[in-house]
Design a protein around this motif. Structure first.
Motif, PDB file in Angstrom:
ATOM      1  N   VAL A  15       0.833  -1.206   0.000  1.00  0.00           N
ATOM      2  CA  VAL A  15       0.000   0.000   0.000  1.00  0.00           C
ATOM      3  C   VAL A  15       0.864   1.251   0.000  1.00  0.00           C
ATOM      4  O   VAL A  15       0.599   2.220  -0.733  1.00  0.00           O
ATOM      5  CB  VAL A  15      -0.954  -0.034   1.210  1.00  0.00           C
ATOM      6  N   LEU A  16       1.916   1.251   0.821  1.00  0.00           N
ATOM      7  CA  LEU A  16       2.805   2.423   0.860  1.00  0.00           C
ATOM      8  C   LEU A  16       3.503   2.631  -0.480  1.00  0.00           C
ATOM      9  O   LEU A  16       3.664   3.780  -0.937  1.00  0.00           O
ATOM     10  CB  LEU A  16       3.833   2.240   1.974  1.00  0.00           C
ATOM     11  N   LEU A  17       3.933   1.548  -1.109  1.00  0.00           N
ATOM     12  CA  LEU A  17       4.561   1.695  -2.422  1.00  0.00           C
ATOM     13  C   LEU A  17       3.573   2.250  -3.441  1.00  0.00           C
ATOM     14  O   LEU A  17       3.937   3.098  -4.273  1.00  0.00           O
ATOM     15  CB  LEU A  17       5.097   0.335  -2.889  1.00  0.00           C
ATOM     16  N   ALA A  18       2.323   1.788  -3.392  1.00  0.00           N
ATOM     17  CA  ALA A  18       1.324   2.308  -4.319  1.00  0.00           C
ATOM     18  C   ALA A  18       1.063   3.783  -4.083  1.00  0.00           C
ATOM     19  O   ALA A  18       0.931   4.578  -5.032  1.00  0.00           O
ATOM     20  CB  ALA A  18       0.028   1.507  -4.178  1.00  0.00           C
ATOM     21  N   VAL A  19       0.979   4.186  -2.821  1.00  0.00           N
ATOM     22  CA  VAL A  19       0.760   5.606  -2.506  1.00  0.00           C
ATOM     23  C   VAL A  19       1.937   6.441  -2.994  1.00  0.00           C
ATOM     24  O   VAL A  19       1.761   7.532  -3.567  1.00  0.00           O
ATOM     25  CB  VAL A  19       0.532   5.771  -0.993  1.00  0.00           C
ATOM     26  N   ASN A  20       3.154   5.952  -2.779  1.00  0.00           N
ATOM     27  CA  ASN A  20       4.328   6.687  -3.258  1.00  0.00           C
ATOM     28  C   ASN A  20       4.322   6.813  -4.778  1.00  0.00           C
ATOM     29  O   ASN A  20       4.688   7.859  -5.330  1.00  0.00           O
ATOM     30  CB  ASN A  20       5.597   5.988  -2.791  1.00  0.00           C
ATOM     31  N   ALA A  21       3.921   5.739  -5.462  1.00  0.00           N
ATOM     32  CA  ALA A  21       3.857   5.810  -6.925  1.00  0.00           C
ATOM     33  C   ALA A  21       2.816   6.837  -7.386  1.00  0.00           C
ATOM     34  O   ALA A  21       3.049   7.596  -8.333  1.00  0.00           O
ATOM     35  CB  ALA A  21       3.531   4.422  -7.481  1.00  0.00           C
ATOM     36  N   LEU A  22       1.659   6.866  -6.727  1.00  0.00           N
ATOM     37  CA  LEU A  22       0.638   7.863  -7.081  1.00  0.00           C
ATOM     38  C   LEU A  22       1.138   9.273  -6.838  1.00  0.00           C
ATOM     39  O   LEU A  22       0.899  10.182  -7.654  1.00  0.00           O
ATOM     40  CB  LEU A  22      -0.637   7.591  -6.278  1.00  0.00           C
ATOM     41  N   LEU A  23       1.808   9.485  -5.708  1.00  0.00           N
ATOM     42  CA  LEU A  23       2.347  10.824  -5.436  1.00  0.00           C
ATOM     43  C   LEU A  23       3.392  11.220  -6.472  1.00  0.00           C
ATOM     44  O   LEU A  23       3.424  12.385  -6.931  1.00  0.00           O
ATOM     45  CB  LEU A  23       2.952  10.846  -4.030  1.00  0.00           C
ATOM     46  N   LEU A  24       4.266  10.291  -6.849  1.00  0.00           N
ATOM     47  CA  LEU A  24       5.269  10.597  -7.869  1.00  0.00           C
ATOM     48  C   LEU A  24       4.610  10.905  -9.209  1.00  0.00           C
ATOM     49  O   LEU A  24       5.009  11.847  -9.913  1.00  0.00           O
ATOM     50  CB  LEU A  24       6.227   9.411  -7.997  1.00  0.00           C
ATOM     51  N   PHE A  25       3.583  10.131  -9.560  1.00  0.00           N
ATOM     52  CA  PHE A  25       2.863  10.384 -10.806  1.00  0.00           C
ATOM     53  C   PHE A  25       2.185  11.755 -10.786  1.00  0.00           C
ATOM     54  O   PHE A  25       2.195  12.489 -11.781  1.00  0.00           O
ATOM     55  CB  PHE A  25       1.830   9.289 -11.023  1.00  0.00           C
ATOM     56  N   ALA A  26       1.597  12.100  -9.626  1.00  0.00           N
ATOM     57  CA  ALA A  26       0.959  13.408  -9.514  1.00  0.00           C
ATOM     58  C   ALA A  26       1.973  14.530  -9.650  1.00  0.00           C
ATOM     59  O   ALA A  26       1.705  15.565 -10.288  1.00  0.00           O
ATOM     60  CB  ALA A  26       0.216  13.500  -8.182  1.00  0.00           C
TER      61      ALA A  26
ATOM     62  N   TRP B 105       4.268  18.843 -12.990  1.00  0.00           N
ATOM     63  CA  TRP B 105       5.409  19.469 -13.672  1.00  0.00           C
ATOM     64  C   TRP B 105       5.175  19.566 -15.175  1.00  0.00           C
ATOM     65  O   TRP B 105       5.436  20.585 -15.800  1.00  0.00           O
ATOM     66  CB  TRP B 105       6.649  18.635 -13.374  1.00  0.00           C
ATOM     67  N   ALA B 106       4.636  18.503 -15.795  1.00  0.00           N
ATOM     68  CA  ALA B 106       4.355  18.536 -17.230  1.00  0.00           C
ATOM     69  C   ALA B 106       3.276  19.554 -17.562  1.00  0.00           C
ATOM     70  O   ALA B 106       3.353  20.266 -18.571  1.00  0.00           O
ATOM     71  CB  ALA B 106       3.934  17.140 -17.694  1.00  0.00           C
ATOM     72  N   SER B 107       2.274  19.639 -16.706  1.00  0.00           N
ATOM     73  CA  SER B 107       1.211  20.623 -16.935  1.00  0.00           C
ATOM     74  C   SER B 107       1.750  22.042 -16.869  1.00  0.00           C
ATOM     75  O   SER B 107       1.383  22.909 -17.675  1.00  0.00           O
ATOM     76  CB  SER B 107       0.100  20.419 -15.903  1.00  0.00           C
ATOM     77  N   ARG B 108       2.621  22.274 -15.913  1.00  0.00           N
ATOM     78  CA  ARG B 108       3.204  23.620 -15.795  1.00  0.00           C
ATOM     79  C   ARG B 108       4.056  23.957 -17.002  1.00  0.00           C
ATOM     80  O   ARG B 108       4.006  25.077 -17.523  1.00  0.00           O
ATOM     81  CB  ARG B 108       4.041  23.673 -14.523  1.00  0.00           C
TER      82      ARG B 108
END
Length: 764
Positions: free
Chosen positions: A654-665, A670-673
């Motif tokens: 679960v922690l790895l999944a949350v970290n992956a979501l945060l990194l993706f966000a 950054w790409a949007s900016r």
């Protein structure tokens, strides 16, 4: 609410009622049920052990308490109110205190109590009625106190009691019907008291009793032959370390199920021929440490099921040839530390299951009277059916210190006292004795062939090995591995290995004889059995406190085994300093599987299996007969998250999944900016004002203004076709103008005045 108490709302001053909302605030305050010096577990187990307490502390909310441990303190008295609020208590431990008095109503509200431990205190008595309210009590420890006498009223109401410990007190006698109120009692400990007299009805009402320990008392005799009559279900009776001088004939005749009887450490000098009448199920008899000088020939005849007999540390000088004639199942016999000088050769011929024989510590006279014993030992050693037996000569002086199995027949001279050699070698003693009628050689543990061809293995052995009864012999390697090797003189053989062979001495030019053709070889070494037959050890159904262990017996060519094979499991925590402190013996002819219980949750274990052959085990289990395992967390895999917190692996995922979501966000932001910057840059470039130089470029075609235009800037925006030629200007100029405006005109309308007018207009 358990330990939650509701805090009352204090009355607010009238000045605050206008600003406070009109509703009641109920605030729960957690109050621990534990007394201050104690610890609690799940609000159900109060642990107050070794806290220096001098009285029983009070619990705040005792409704759900199941266990209360108060051992190792300095409590001297138990009052009527110490446990009156603990109605749900199931286990109470008061051991190792200084309790001298129990109030008669101390336990009157503990009607659910199942275990009560009062051992190692200073109680002088059990007052009648003190325990009468404990209808569900199953275990009661009152050991190591100062109780002098008991009565039937001491245990009134304890109809569910299963185990009672009264050892280590000051009891001097037991009166009639002392335990009559305990119909379900199975275990009774009365050892280490001062009991000198037992009433005839002392054990009335104990029809289900299986274990009775009366050792360590001061009984000189048991007068009443029917004293053990009510104990029809008794399995174990211990009368060791008393002062018994004689046994009444038929004393044990009412104990048909007795399996173990200990009379060691007494003063028995004589036993009546019918002393053991009725003990047809007895398997173990211990008579060591007495004063027996001889045994009646018919003394052991009723013991047809006897497997272990200990006669060591007596004063036996001789044994009748028929002493062990009816003991066809005898496996262990100890005659060490007696006064024996010789034994008849046919003494053990009727005990085909015998594999452990202890004869050391006697004053053996190595003359021709021991030749029969020597030949019998050699024959049985050669077949691997007997562990090493040490018969060290004391007489004659020429043979003092030597061992009988290394002597030659020529060295066994007639006795110096002029006795005859009637105990010498005989045809029956020199050859292996036949099996007792009605006992199969394999099933009795002997493995002795009946004649040259040799019988096929028994059905039980064939089923154990997974091979048909008519299977051929195993390879020669199995035969060589099972061949015994004699040890050095004076050095005992290693335990668990094949005993030395006196019949096969190592001489040059006299090799060992090979087994007869068609006779399957005899496997007698448990190490060989483990190597050739055990395989596929595996663990199944691993839980938090239990595990199932299975193994297989390799289907091999059917050899003859030294008796039925058994197994034992060795298990211990992985990495323990001293390995395998715990092991389990499995029954004969059982399924090759076992379930280990009472393990610790979330703990690594090492489990090994060993074969037991002829009562011996291999000292070290091979690595391929061991398996490692890790028990599950407490509560099992399904409840591991509820009892010991969330599953660590699931939490990590679960922690790895949350970290992956945060990194993706973060990457998306950054790409949007970046994209937004690019879009805004393009828009800004489109909306920015164009430089004048770009609006009025010198590369564009010039527009001429005609001569008749007005003197304002509107003339420069005319779209009329050019009439005159354009003058060339440099590219540094910002604005292009018709050149005729700057030239001197030849007409009257030109001149200096026109130039000043133009300069004036641009100056504005």
């Amino acid at each position: 609410m358990g330990a939650l108490r509701w805090v009352r709302l204090m009355v607010l001053p009238r000045v605050l009622w206008g600003s406070v909302p009109l509703f009641f605030l109920l605030l729960p305050a957690a109050e621990s049920i534990c007394p201050e010096p104690c610890d609690c577990q799940q609000h159900q187990h109060l642990l107050c052990t070794n806290r220096g307490l001098r009285s029983v502390p009070k619990a705040a909310e005792p409704q759900d308490v199941l266990t209360y441990s108060l051992g190792g303190n300095f409590i001297a008295n138990i009052s009527a109110f110490d446990f009156h609020r603990l109605a749900g208590l199931q286990r109470l431990d008061l051991q190792y205190n200084r309790i001298r008095s129990l109030h008669p109503k101390a336990f009157e509200r503990l009607d659910r109590l199942e275990e009560l431990y009062l051992g190692n205190n200073l109680l002088p008595a059990l007052a009648p009625g003190t325990l009468s309210a404990l209808a569900k009590l199953r275990i009661l420890y009152v050991n190591a106190n100062e109780i002098v006498r008991l009565s039937a009223a001491s245990f009134s109401g304890l109809s569910s009691l299963v185990k009672l410990r009264l050892d280590g007190n000051e009891l001097g006698s037991l009166s009639d019907s002392t335990f009559s109120g305990l119909p379900n009692l199975l275990y009774l400990h009365l050892e280490s008291n001062r009991i000198r007299w037992l009433s005839r009805g002392a054990f009335n009402g104990l029809a289900k009793l299986r274990f009775l320990d009366l050792s360590g008392n001061q009984q000189s005799s048991i007068r009443h032959p029917d004293i053990f009559g009510p104990l029809r279900s008794l399995h174990t009776l211990l009368l060791a370390s008393n002062s018994l001088q004689q046994l009444t004939g038929g004393l044990f005749q009412h104990l048909p199920g007795l399996a173990k009887l200990s009379l060691s450490g007494n003063r028995l000098a004589h036993l009546a021929p019918d002393a053991f009448t009725g003990l047809g199920s007895l398997k173990e008899l211990r008579l060591e440490g007495n004063l027996l000088s001889h045994l009646p020939a018919a003394l052991l005849e009723p013991l047809s099921s006897l497997e272990a007999l200990d006669l060591s540390r007596n004063a036996l000088t001789a044994l009748h040839p028929a002493t062990f004639g009816r003991l066809g199942r005898l496996r262990e016999l100890s005659l060490r530390d007696n006064a024996l000088t010789t034994l008849p050769g046919e003494l053990f011929a009727s005990s085909p299951a015998l594999y452990r024989l202890e004869l050391e510590g006697n004053a053996w006279s190595c003359d021709c009277r021991l030749s029969g014993l020597k030949h019998w030992l050699g024959a049985w050693h050669s077949q691997g059916r007997l562990l090493t037996v040490f018969v060290q000569c004391r007489l004659p002086p020429a043979l003092a210190g030597k061992y009988l199995d290394y002597l030659q027949d020529a060295q066994l001279l007639p006795p110096q006292d002029g006795g005859s050699c009637h105990h010498g070698a005989s045809p029956s003693a020199a050859s292996p004795p036949p099996s007792v009628e009605g006992l199969d050689s394999n099933s009795s543990g002997a493995g002795l062939p009946r004649g040259p061809p040799g019988p096929p293995p028994s059905a039980s052995t064939a089923r154990l090995l997974g091979a048909p009864e008519s299977a051929a012999a195993p390879p020669r390697a199995a035969v060589e591995a099972a061949s015994p090797t004699p040890p050095l003189p004076g050095r005992p053989a290693a335990s668990g290995r094949a005993p030395p062979s006196a019949a096969w001495p190592r001489r040059a030019g006299n090799p060992r004889s090979a087994p007869a053709a068609g006779v399957p070889p005899l496997v007698s070494d448990p190490c060989d059995f483990n190597k050739l037959f055990l395989c596929n050890l595996s663990v199944e159904a691993v839980g938090s406190t239990s595990v199932t262990v299975r193994w297989a017996v390799r289907p091999h060519r059917s050899p003859r085994l030294l008796g039925p094979a058994r197994f034992r499991l060795l298990f211990d925590r992985f990495g323990a300093a001293v390995k395998f402190q715990r092991f389990v013996y499995l029954p004969e002819r059982g399924e090759p599987a076992a379930t280990l219980r009472e393990l610790r949750p979330d703990t690594p274990y090492l489990v090994c299996v060993e074969g037991i052959l002829g009562g011996r085990v291999c000292p070290v289990a091979p690595r391929d007969h061991c398996a490692g395992l890790v028990t599950l967390p407490e509560g099992g895999a399904a409840a591991a998250g509820g009892s010991r917190g969330p599953d660590q692996q699931l939490l990590t995922l679960v922690l790895l999944a949350v970290n992956a979501l945060l990194l993706f966000a973060a990457l998306a932001a950054w790409a949007s900016r970046l994209l937004r910057k690019k879009v805004l840059g393009r828009r800004r470039r489109k909306a920015a004002p164009v430089h004048v130089r770009q609006l009025y470029s010198t590369r564009r075609p010039l527009r001429s203004m005609g001569t008749g235009v007005s003197n304002d800037f509107s003339g420069f925006q005319s779209h009329r076709p050019p009439r005159g030629a354009a003058c060339a200007l440099s590219e540094a100029d910002l604005i292009e103008f018709p050149c005729e405006r700057f030239m001197d005109s030849g007409g009257g309308g030109g001149g200096r005045h026109g130039d000043d007018h133009l300069l004036q207009r641009f100056a504005d």
